[in-house]
Structure formats: structure tokens, C-alpha cells
Design an enzyme around this catalytic site. Structure first.
Site, PDB file in Angstrom:
ATOM      1  N   PRO A   9       0.791  -1.224   0.000  1.00 43.92           N
ATOM      2  CA  PRO A   9       0.000   0.000   0.000  1.00 43.92           C
ATOM      3  C   PRO A   9       0.829   1.282   0.000  1.00 43.92           C
ATOM      4  O   PRO A   9       1.847   1.387   0.690  1.00 43.92           O
ATOM      5  CB  PRO A   9      -0.832  -0.093   1.288  1.00 43.92           C
ATOM      6  CG  PRO A   9      -0.159  -1.124   2.112  1.00 43.92           C
ATOM      7  CD  PRO A   9       0.500  -2.080   1.155  1.00 43.92           C
ATOM      8  N   ASN A  10       0.331   2.215  -0.789  1.00 47.37           N
ATOM      9  CA  ASN A  10       0.843   3.591  -0.898  1.00 47.37           C
ATOM     10  C   ASN A  10       2.137   3.723  -1.693  1.00 47.37           C
ATOM     11  O   ASN A  10       2.567   4.842  -1.971  1.00 47.37           O
ATOM     12  CB  ASN A  10       1.007   4.244   0.492  1.00 47.37           C
ATOM     13  CG  ASN A  10      -0.319   4.331   1.222  1.00 47.37           C
ATOM     14  OD1 ASN A  10      -1.280   4.856   0.675  1.00 47.37           O
ATOM     15  ND2 ASN A  10      -0.387   3.784   2.424  1.00 47.37           N
ATOM     16  N   ARG A  17       4.915  12.497  -2.108  1.00 47.84           N
ATOM     17  CA  ARG A  17       5.127  13.089  -0.778  1.00 47.84           C
ATOM     18  C   ARG A  17       6.291  12.367  -0.093  1.00 47.84           C
ATOM     19  O   ARG A  17       6.740  11.331  -0.547  1.00 47.84           O
ATOM     20  CB  ARG A  17       3.850  12.952   0.069  1.00 47.84           C
ATOM     21  CG  ARG A  17       2.701  13.789  -0.494  1.00 47.84           C
ATOM     22  CD  ARG A  17       1.616  14.006   0.527  1.00 47.84           C
ATOM     23  NE  ARG A  17       2.158  14.570   1.756  1.00 47.84           N
ATOM     24  CZ  ARG A  17       1.598  14.401   2.960  1.00 47.84           C
ATOM     25  NH1 ARG A  17       0.506  13.684   3.094  1.00 47.84           N
ATOM     26  NH2 ARG A  17       2.135  14.948   4.027  1.00 47.84           N
ATOM     27  N   TYR A  22      11.613   8.660   1.066  1.00 50.41           N
ATOM     28  CA  TYR A  22      11.557   7.685  -0.039  1.00 50.41           C
ATOM     29  C   TYR A  22      12.168   8.182  -1.341  1.00 50.41           C
ATOM     30  O   TYR A  22      12.163   7.462  -2.340  1.00 50.41           O
ATOM     31  CB  TYR A  22      10.094   7.267  -0.274  1.00 50.41           C
ATOM     32  CG  TYR A  22       9.442   6.685   0.968  1.00 50.41           C
ATOM     33  CD1 TYR A  22       9.909   5.491   1.518  1.00 50.41           C
ATOM     34  CD2 TYR A  22       8.395   7.339   1.605  1.00 50.41           C
ATOM     35  CE1 TYR A  22       9.340   4.968   2.665  1.00 50.41           C
ATOM     36  CE2 TYR A  22       7.812   6.816   2.755  1.00 50.41           C
ATOM     37  CZ  TYR A  22       8.293   5.635   3.280  1.00 50.41           C
ATOM     38  OH  TYR A  22       7.726   5.116   4.411  1.00 50.41           O
ATOM     39  N   ASN A  73       7.954  -5.865  -1.248  1.00 47.53           N
ATOM     40  CA  ASN A  73       7.945  -4.751  -0.298  1.00 47.53           C
ATOM     41  C   ASN A  73       6.493  -4.611   0.152  1.00 47.53           C
ATOM     42  O   ASN A  73       5.693  -3.955  -0.523  1.00 47.53           O
ATOM     43  CB  ASN A  73       8.440  -3.456  -0.954  1.00 47.53           C
ATOM     44  CG  ASN A  73       8.467  -2.301   0.040  1.00 47.53           C
ATOM     45  OD1 ASN A  73       7.923  -2.405   1.140  1.00 47.53           O
ATOM     46  ND2 ASN A  73       9.083  -1.202  -0.352  1.00 47.53           N
ATOM     47  N   ALA A  76       3.330  -1.010   4.634  1.00 49.14           N
ATOM     48  CA  ALA A  76       2.833  -1.046   6.019  1.00 49.14           C
ATOM     49  C   ALA A  76       2.411  -2.449   6.457  1.00 49.14           C
ATOM     50  O   ALA A  76       2.473  -2.772   7.657  1.00 49.14           O
ATOM     51  CB  ALA A  76       1.669  -0.073   6.180  1.00 49.14           C
ATOM     52  N   HIS A  79       4.459  -4.788   8.833  1.00 45.34           N
ATOM     53  CA  HIS A  79       4.446  -4.678  10.290  1.00 45.34           C
ATOM     54  C   HIS A  79       3.161  -5.193  10.926  1.00 45.34           C
ATOM     55  O   HIS A  79       2.987  -5.092  12.139  1.00 45.34           O
ATOM     56  CB  HIS A  79       4.668  -3.206  10.678  1.00 45.34           C
ATOM     57  CG  HIS A  79       5.723  -2.530   9.855  1.00 45.34           C
ATOM     58  ND1 HIS A  79       7.035  -2.966   9.823  1.00 45.34           N
ATOM     59  CD2 HIS A  79       5.678  -1.475   9.001  1.00 45.34           C
ATOM     60  CE1 HIS A  79       7.728  -2.194   8.990  1.00 45.34           C
ATOM     61  NE2 HIS A  79       6.923  -1.287   8.488  1.00 45.34           N
ATOM     62  N   ASP A  86       1.810 -16.243   5.957  1.00 45.74           N
ATOM     63  CA  ASP A  86       1.215 -17.557   5.692  1.00 45.74           C
ATOM     64  C   ASP A  86       1.150 -17.847   4.190  1.00 45.74           C
ATOM     65  O   ASP A  86       1.398 -18.985   3.757  1.00 45.74           O
ATOM     66  CB  ASP A  86      -0.182 -17.645   6.306  1.00 45.74           C
ATOM     67  CG  ASP A  86      -0.143 -17.724   7.831  1.00 45.74           C
ATOM     68  OD1 ASP A  86       0.940 -18.001   8.387  1.00 45.74           O
ATOM     69  OD2 ASP A  86      -1.196 -17.513   8.460  1.00 45.74           O
ATOM     70  N   GLU A  97      12.717  -9.773   1.077  1.00 36.87           N
ATOM     71  CA  GLU A  97      11.979  -8.610   1.590  1.00 36.87           C
ATOM     72  C   GLU A  97      12.787  -7.354   1.286  1.00 36.87           C
ATOM     73  O   GLU A  97      13.981  -7.314   1.585  1.00 36.87           O
ATOM     74  CB  GLU A  97      11.811  -8.771   3.106  1.00 36.87           C
ATOM     75  CG  GLU A  97      11.202  -7.590   3.813  1.00 36.87           C
ATOM     76  CD  GLU A  97      11.250  -7.734   5.342  1.00 36.87           C
ATOM     77  OE1 GLU A  97      12.011  -8.601   5.858  1.00 36.87           O
ATOM     78  OE2 GLU A  97      10.541  -6.973   6.013  1.00 36.87           O
ATOM     79  N   HIS A  99      12.867  -2.995   1.530  1.00 33.82           N
ATOM     80  CA  HIS A  99      12.318  -1.705   1.959  1.00 33.82           C
ATOM     81  C   HIS A  99      13.192  -0.605   1.399  1.00 33.82           C
ATOM     82  O   HIS A  99      14.430  -0.688   1.461  1.00 33.82           O
ATOM     83  CB  HIS A  99      12.265  -1.607   3.484  1.00 33.82           C
ATOM     84  CG  HIS A  99      11.373  -2.639   4.060  1.00 33.82           C
ATOM     85  ND1 HIS A  99      10.006  -2.564   3.973  1.00 33.82           N
ATOM     86  CD2 HIS A  99      11.657  -3.809   4.670  1.00 33.82           C
ATOM     87  CE1 HIS A  99       9.485  -3.645   4.523  1.00 33.82           C
ATOM     88  NE2 HIS A  99      10.465  -4.422   4.955  1.00 33.82           N
ATOM     89  N   SER A 101      13.377   2.528   2.497  1.00 37.02           N
ATOM     90  CA  SER A 101      14.002   3.240   3.617  1.00 37.02           C
ATOM     91  C   SER A 101      14.682   2.238   4.560  1.00 37.02           C
ATOM     92  O   SER A 101      14.401   1.025   4.511  1.00 37.02           O
ATOM     93  CB  SER A 101      12.943   4.043   4.380  1.00 37.02           C
ATOM     94  OG  SER A 101      12.018   3.167   5.004  1.00 37.02           O
ATOM     95  N   ARG A 106      13.992   3.699  12.030  1.00 37.53           N
ATOM     96  CA  ARG A 106      12.732   4.451  12.099  1.00 37.53           C
ATOM     97  C   ARG A 106      11.932   4.061  13.358  1.00 37.53           C
ATOM     98  O   ARG A 106      12.505   3.565  14.312  1.00 37.53           O
ATOM     99  CB  ARG A 106      11.956   4.257  10.784  1.00 37.53           C
ATOM    100  CG  ARG A 106      12.752   4.790   9.571  1.00 37.53           C
ATOM    101  CD  ARG A 106      11.986   4.675   8.284  1.00 37.53           C
ATOM    102  NE  ARG A 106      10.786   5.511   8.309  1.00 37.53           N
ATOM    103  CZ  ARG A 106       9.819   5.431   7.395  1.00 37.53           C
ATOM    104  NH1 ARG A 106       9.944   4.572   6.386  1.00 37.53           N
ATOM    105  NH2 ARG A 106       8.760   6.205   7.485  1.00 37.53           N
TER     106      ARG A 106
END
Ligand code: CA2
Length: 145
Positions: A9-10, A17, A22, A73, A76, A79, A86, A97, A99, A101, A106
Site C-alpha cells: 500500500p501507498n 510526498r 523515499y 515490499n 505497512a 508490520h 502464511d 523482503e 524496503h 528506507s 525508524r
């Protein structure tokens, strides 16, 4: 080598932004970079982005038997989502995995990754390069089989 790259997401908002976290490059810049790297290396790649956890689970399930590696990636959902963990376990495809950032530097809530125990490697804080590093790592894993 056939890779599935999944973005949560996002991430479609990249470049719009929070450039201090990022960067200022867009999601299209990211997909172009991944596709160019794959083309040069002779890999096939499919890239999926969704804001919906269930769609991400469906995407992982649909990968069963179709891909040599997954680069994910989960944004959110990293977390929060046992469902993604699963799903990855269910399909059994080698996964990295990624990321953009450096999540280790963080907020506390970003220190948990539910998928990390399944993943062969985590790459964080390398910006968009993390995605191509992940593909190279997975190709190396496959070659060493
Ligand atoms: O660093 C990463 O790649 C993250 O997975 C990005 C996620 C964040 O929740 C993770 O903790 C770390 C957030 C992606 C949101 O991307 C945005 C893009 C533009 C503007 C705002 C957020």
C-alpha cells in the site's frame, strides 16, 4: 529466471510526498528500473502493486509454481500481516523482503516484520537499488541449487 515483484500500500504514491524518506522518484521510475534490469539480465519479471491485503495474498497464491523468486515490499503490511507470511509459506517460493528506507532507524512499530522469518534476505535502506539487488540475490540462489 522468472520473478514476481510485489509492492504494498501507498507505494504507488512514491515521489508525490515524503521525498526526504523515499526519494523524489516516482512509482513509474521504480517499475522502469526493475524492468530494465530484468531485460538486461535476461530475466522475466511481473510487477504488481496493491493497496489491499487480500489482493496481495491472492497475488502470492497465484504465483504458486509460476515463479522462481518473489521480491516483496509489503509496505505497512510488513508490520501487521500474518496473512502475507502464511501465503509466502504456502507457496514456498524463495523470497527477498525489500524496503526503500532503512526501517531499522525508524519508529518502533516498523521494527517488526512478520514476513522476515520466511525470507531468504532482507534489504532495507538501499532505495530502489534494493529491488535489483534482491533479484540478483535470488538468481544467485537459483544458480547455486
Ligand atoms: O521503506 C519502505 O519501503 C517501506 O516499506 C515503505 C512503507 C512503510 O510503511 C514501511 O515501514 C517501510 C510506506 C510506503 C508508503 O510510501 C509513500 C510514498 C509516498 C508518500 C507517502 C508514503
Amino acid at each position: 529466471m522468472k520473478f514476481l515483484v510485489i509492492n504494498g500500500p501507498n507505494l504507488n504514491m512514491l515521489g508525490i510526498r515524503e521525498p526526504h524518506i523515499y526519494g523524489s522518484a516516482t512509482y513509474k521510475n521504480l517499475t522502469d528500473k526493475i524492468e530494465a534490469f530484468a531485460r538486461e539480465a535476461g530475466y522475466e519479471v511481473e510487477i504488481v502493486q496493491s493497496n489491499h491485503e487480500g489482493v496481495l495474498v491472492d497475488t502470492i497464491q497465484a504465483a504458486y509454481g509460476r515463479f522462481d523468486g518473489i521480491v516483496i515490499n509489503p509496505a505497512a503490511y510488513t508490520h501487521t500481516s500474518v496473512a502475507l507470511l502464511d501465503a509466502l509459506k504456502a507457496v514456498g517460493i524463495p523470497t527477498v523482503e525489500v524496503h526503500i528506507s532503512d526501517v531499522s532507524k525508524r519508529e518502533d512499530f516498523r521494527q517488526i516484520s512478520y514476513i522476515r522469518p520466511y525470507c531468504a534476505k532482507t534489504i532495507a535502506g538501499h532505495g530502489f537499488d534494493g529491488y535489483t539487488e534482491a533479484m540478483a540475490f535470488l538468481a544467485g540462489l537459483e544458480a547455486s541449487k
